[in-house]
Motif scaffolding. Structure first.
Motif, PDB file in Angstrom:
ATOM      1  N   SER A 119       5.543   2.675   9.198  1.00 20.51           N
ATOM      2  CA  SER A 119       5.174   2.682   7.779  1.00 20.51           C
ATOM      3  C   SER A 119       4.485   3.975   7.386  1.00 20.51           C
ATOM      4  CB  SER A 119       4.263   1.486   7.469  1.00 20.51           C
ATOM      5  OG  SER A 119       3.046   1.582   8.198  1.00 20.51           O
ATOM      6  N   TYR A 120       3.886   4.655   8.363  1.00 23.30           N
ATOM      7  CA  TYR A 120       3.245   5.951   8.083  1.00 23.30           C
ATOM      8  C   TYR A 120       4.215   7.106   8.309  1.00 23.30           C
ATOM      9  CZ  TYR A 120      -1.069   3.253   8.082  1.00 23.30           C
ATOM     10  OH  TYR A 120      -2.050   2.336   7.793  1.00 23.30           O
ATOM     11  N   LEU A 121       5.143   6.940   9.227  1.00 18.49           N
ATOM     12  CA  LEU A 121       6.130   7.988   9.485  1.00 18.49           C
ATOM     13  C   LEU A 121       7.128   8.109   8.351  1.00 18.49           C
ATOM     14  CD1 LEU A 121       6.924   7.470  13.284  1.00 18.49           C
ATOM     15  CD2 LEU A 121       5.869   9.482  12.247  1.00 18.49           C
ATOM     16  N   PHE A 122       7.582   6.957   7.823  1.00 18.33           N
ATOM     17  CA  PHE A 122       8.649   6.960   6.828  1.00 18.33           C
ATOM     18  C   PHE A 122       8.197   6.439   5.470  1.00 18.33           C
ATOM     19  CE2 PHE A 122      10.581   6.324  11.024  1.00 18.33           C
ATOM     20  CZ  PHE A 122      11.344   7.479  11.100  1.00 18.33           C
ATOM     21  N   GLY A 123       6.929   6.054   5.358  1.00 21.98           N
ATOM     22  CA  GLY A 123       6.414   5.566   4.085  1.00 21.98           C
ATOM     23  C   GLY A 123       6.633   4.072   3.916  1.00 21.98           C
ATOM     24  N   ALA A 124       5.704   3.429   3.233  1.00 21.80           N
ATOM     25  CA  ALA A 124       5.815   1.996   2.937  1.00 21.80           C
ATOM     26  C   ALA A 124       5.080   1.749   1.629  1.00 21.80           C
ATOM     27  CB  ALA A 124       5.236   1.148   4.067  1.00 21.80           C
ATOM     28  N   ILE A 125       5.639   2.294   0.559  1.00 21.15           N
ATOM     29  CA  ILE A 125       4.947   2.249  -0.725  1.00 21.15           C
ATOM     30  C   ILE A 125       4.787   0.819  -1.242  1.00 21.15           C
ATOM     31  CG2 ILE A 125       7.051   2.530  -2.095  1.00 21.15           C
ATOM     32  CD1 ILE A 125       5.409   4.332  -3.971  1.00 21.15           C
ATOM     33  N   ALA A 126       5.696  -0.070  -0.834  1.00 21.77           N
ATOM     34  CA  ALA A 126       5.619  -1.454  -1.289  1.00 21.77           C
ATOM     35  C   ALA A 126       4.436  -2.195  -0.678  1.00 21.77           C
ATOM     36  CB  ALA A 126       6.922  -2.189  -0.971  1.00 21.77           C
ATOM     37  N   SER A 127       3.869  -1.653   0.408  1.00 25.76           N
ATOM     38  CA  SER A 127       2.752  -2.331   1.072  1.00 25.76           C
ATOM     39  C   SER A 127       1.398  -1.718   0.734  1.00 25.76           C
ATOM     40  CB  SER A 127       2.961  -2.302   2.597  1.00 25.76           C
ATOM     41  OG  SER A 127       2.936  -0.966   3.077  1.00 25.76           O
ATOM     42  N   VAL A 128       1.362  -0.853  -0.277  1.00 29.21           N
ATOM     43  CA  VAL A 128       0.108  -0.233  -0.680  1.00 29.21           C
ATOM     44  C   VAL A 128      -0.836  -1.290  -1.238  1.00 29.21           C
ATOM     45  CG1 VAL A 128      -0.951   1.400  -2.292  1.00 29.21           C
ATOM     46  CG2 VAL A 128       1.162   1.998  -1.135  1.00 29.21           C
ATOM     47  N   THR A 129      -2.082  -1.272  -0.775  1.00 32.84           N
ATOM     48  CA  THR A 129      -3.081  -2.251  -1.195  1.00 32.84           C
ATOM     49  C   THR A 129      -4.033  -1.636  -2.224  1.00 32.84           C
ATOM     50  OG1 THR A 129      -4.654  -1.616   0.537  1.00 32.84           O
ATOM     51  CG2 THR A 129      -2.981  -3.286   1.106  1.00 32.84           C
ATOM     52  N   PRO A 130      -4.797  -2.466  -2.936  1.00 36.68           N
ATOM     53  CA  PRO A 130      -5.790  -1.908  -3.873  1.00 36.68           C
ATOM     54  C   PRO A 130      -6.781  -0.973  -3.193  1.00 36.68           C
ATOM     55  CG  PRO A 130      -5.465  -4.253  -4.294  1.00 36.68           C
ATOM     56  CD  PRO A 130      -4.704  -3.938  -3.044  1.00 36.68           C
ATOM     57  N   GLN A 131      -7.144  -1.276  -1.947  1.00 36.33           N
ATOM     58  CA  GLN A 131      -8.056  -0.393  -1.216  1.00 36.33           C
ATOM     59  C   GLN A 131      -7.407   0.968  -0.974  1.00 36.33           C
ATOM     60  OE1 GLN A 131      -7.371  -3.574  -0.360  1.00 36.33           O
ATOM     61  NE2 GLN A 131      -9.347  -4.491  -0.918  1.00 36.33           N
ATOM     62  N   ASP A 132      -6.103   0.950  -0.636  1.00 36.47           N
ATOM     63  CA  ASP A 132      -5.382   2.209  -0.451  1.00 36.47           C
ATOM     64  C   ASP A 132      -5.377   3.028  -1.741  1.00 36.47           C
ATOM     65  OD1 ASP A 132      -4.753   1.681   2.198  1.00 36.47           O
ATOM     66  OD2 ASP A 132      -2.890   0.652   1.680  1.00 36.47           O
ATOM     67  N   ILE A 133      -5.197   2.351  -2.857  1.00 40.16           N
ATOM     68  CA  ILE A 133      -5.144   3.058  -4.147  1.00 40.16           C
ATOM     69  C   ILE A 133      -6.467   3.742  -4.445  1.00 40.16           C
ATOM     70  CG2 ILE A 133      -4.991   2.726  -6.641  1.00 40.16           C
ATOM     71  CD1 ILE A 133      -2.323   2.740  -5.272  1.00 40.16           C
ATOM     72  N   TRP A 134      -7.577   3.073  -4.144  1.00 35.74           N
ATOM     73  CA  TRP A 134      -8.887   3.688  -4.387  1.00 35.74           C
ATOM     74  C   TRP A 134      -9.054   4.946  -3.538  1.00 35.74           C
ATOM     75  CZ3 TRP A 134     -11.582   2.945  -8.489  1.00 35.74           C
ATOM     76  CH2 TRP A 134     -11.602   1.709  -9.132  1.00 35.74           C
ATOM     77  N   VAL A 135      -8.646   4.867  -2.282  1.00 38.27           N
ATOM     78  CA  VAL A 135      -8.746   6.040  -1.403  1.00 38.27           C
ATOM     79  C   VAL A 135      -7.823   7.150  -1.890  1.00 38.27           C
ATOM     80  CG1 VAL A 135      -8.407   6.902   0.937  1.00 38.27           C
ATOM     81  CG2 VAL A 135      -9.429   4.655   0.587  1.00 38.27           C
ATOM     82  N   ILE A 136      -6.582   6.792  -2.203  1.00 37.13           N
ATOM     83  CA  ILE A 136      -5.616   7.785  -2.680  1.00 37.13           C
ATOM     84  C   ILE A 136      -6.087   8.427  -3.979  1.00 37.13           C
ATOM     85  CG2 ILE A 136      -3.279   8.052  -3.622  1.00 37.13           C
ATOM     86  CD1 ILE A 136      -2.343   5.923  -1.642  1.00 37.13           C
ATOM     87  N   ALA A 137      -6.640   7.615  -4.886  1.00 42.68           N
ATOM     88  CA  ALA A 137      -7.123   8.146  -6.160  1.00 42.68           C
ATOM     89  C   ALA A 137      -8.284   9.115  -5.956  1.00 42.68           C
ATOM     90  CB  ALA A 137      -7.542   6.996  -7.074  1.00 42.68           C
ATOM     91  N   ALA A 138      -9.199   8.761  -5.052  1.00 38.40           N
ATOM     92  CA  ALA A 138     -10.341   9.644  -4.784  1.00 38.40           C
ATOM     93  C   ALA A 138      -9.878  10.974  -4.206  1.00 38.40           C
ATOM     94  CB  ALA A 138     -11.314   8.955  -3.827  1.00 38.40           C
TER      95      ALA A 138
END
Length: 288
Positions: A119-138
Motif C-alpha cells: 500500500s506504500y509502494l504502489f499507493g492505497a488512496i482508498a484506505s486513507v484515514t482521517p488521521q492520515d489526512i491531518w498528517v498529510i495536511a500539516a
C-alpha cells in the motif's frame, strides 16, 4: 457522482489527491530546474525503510517515514555538496539501501509481512484515514509555506548556484531546504501514488508545463494545475472501475497530458517563430 461525494472514504481520498496534486509539482519545479529529477525516487526508497521501521516499533509509519526520509535527504545533499561522491552515485546508494532496509525491517517486525508494504509502494488512496489526512495536511502546509516564503531565493539557487553564493544567499541552507521539502512531499504522496511512482508526479507535470510556458512562476502554477487534474482524474478513474489502480492511473494521466502538451507546445513555438519572422521582415521593409 453526487452520491459518491457524500461518502467519507471518497471525501478523504479527494482531499489527499488535491493536496498531493498541489505539493508535488510545486516542489518538483525546483528539483527539475536543479537537474535532480531522480531525487524523489531516492528519497522514496529511503522512506520505505521509515515505513518498515514504524511497523517494527509499533509507531505510526507515516511519522517514522518523515523522520527517516528527512534524514536521508539531508545525507544525500551533504554528500553531494562536499563532492566526495557524485550525485547520481549517492542517489543509487539511497535506492538500494532504502529498499533493502525496508524489506529487512519488515521481515523481522512482529507479525510483519512484505505484503503490508504494497500500500506504500504502489499507493492505497482508498484506505486513507482521517488521521492520515491531518498528517498529510500539516505536511502540505509546511511544503507550500516553504515555497511561498523562500520561493525567490530558491529560484536564484536553482538557476545558478554560484550566482546565489555571490549574492550572499545561504546556499547550504537553501539546498538542504529543498532536499527536506522534497522528503516531506514524498511522504505526503506515498499513500496516493506510492513510493515507487511519487517522483513521476513531481516531475511529469513540471515537464508538461515547460512545453507550454517560459516563466518560472507560470511554469510552477501551471504544473500545479496539471498535478491536481492528474490526481483527481486518476482517483475518479479508480472509482469507475475497481480494477484500475489509482496510483498508476494518476501517473498515466500525467503522461498523457505531457504527450498532448508536447504537440501543442510545438504548434505554439512554430506560431511564435512565424510571428517573429514576419515582424523582422516588416522592420526591414520599414527601414528600406
Amino acid at each position: 457522482m453526487f452520491e459518491l461525494l457524500q461518502e467519507q472514504l471518497f471525501q478523504l481520498a479527494l482531499i489527499a489527491a488535491l493536496l498531493v496534486g498541489l505539493c508535488a509539482p510545486a516542489v518538483g519545479t525546483f528539483i527539475v530546474q536543479r537537474r535532480l529529477a531522480l531525487l524523489g525516487d531516492g528519497i522514496g526508497h529511503v522512506a520505505l525503510t521509515g515505513v518498515a521501521l514504524g511497523f517494527l516499533t509499533g509507531s505510526a509509519p507515516v511519522l517514522t517515514a518523515v523522520l527517516v526520509s528527512v534524514a536521508g535527504a539531508v545525507a544525500i545533499e551533504l554528500v553531494r555538496a562536499r563532492g566526495r561522491t557524485s550525485g547520481d552515485v549517492a542517489l543509487a546508494l539511497l535506492f538500494y539501501g532504502g529498499i533493502a532496509g525496508g524489506v529487512m525491517l519488515m521481515a523481522i517486525a512482529p507479525g510483519g509481512s512484505n505484503a503490508k508494504l504494497n500500500s506504500y509502494l504502489f499507493g492505497a488512496i482508498a484506505s486513507v484515514t482521517p488521521q492520515d489526512i491531518w498528517v498529510i495536511a500539516a505536511l502540505a502546509v509546511a511544503v507550500i509555506g516553504v515555497v511561498v516564503i523562500f520561493g525567490r531565493e530558491l529560484f536564484v539557487l536553482c538557476q545558478d548556484e554560484e550566482m546565489a553564493r555571490a549574492s550572499g544567499l545561504p546556499v547550504r541552507f537553501l539546498s538542504l531546504l529543498i532536499a527536506v521539502t522534497a522528503a516531506l512531499t514524498v511522504v505526503i504522496a506515498m499513500r496516493v501514488v506510492g513510493l515507487l511512482l511519487v517522483s513521476a508526479l513531481m516531475v511529469i507535470p513540471v515537464a508538461t508545463s515547460q512545453q507550454l510556458t517560459r516563466g518560472f512562476r507560470t511554469t510552477m502554477v501551471l504544473a500545479m494545475v496539471f498535478g491536481v487534474l492528474a490526481s483527481v482524474g486518476g482517483l475518479l478513474a479508480s472509482t469507475v472501475s475497481t480494477k484500475v489502480p489509482p496510483g498508476a492511473a494518476i501517473v498515466l494521466l500525467a503522461l498523457a497530458g505531457f504527450v498532448l502538451a508536447l504537440g501543442v507546445g510545438k504548434l505554439l513555438r512554430r506560431g511564435r517563430s512565424e510571428e517573429s519572422r514576419v515582424s523582422s521582415r516588416m522592420r526591414v521593409e520599414e527601414v528600406a
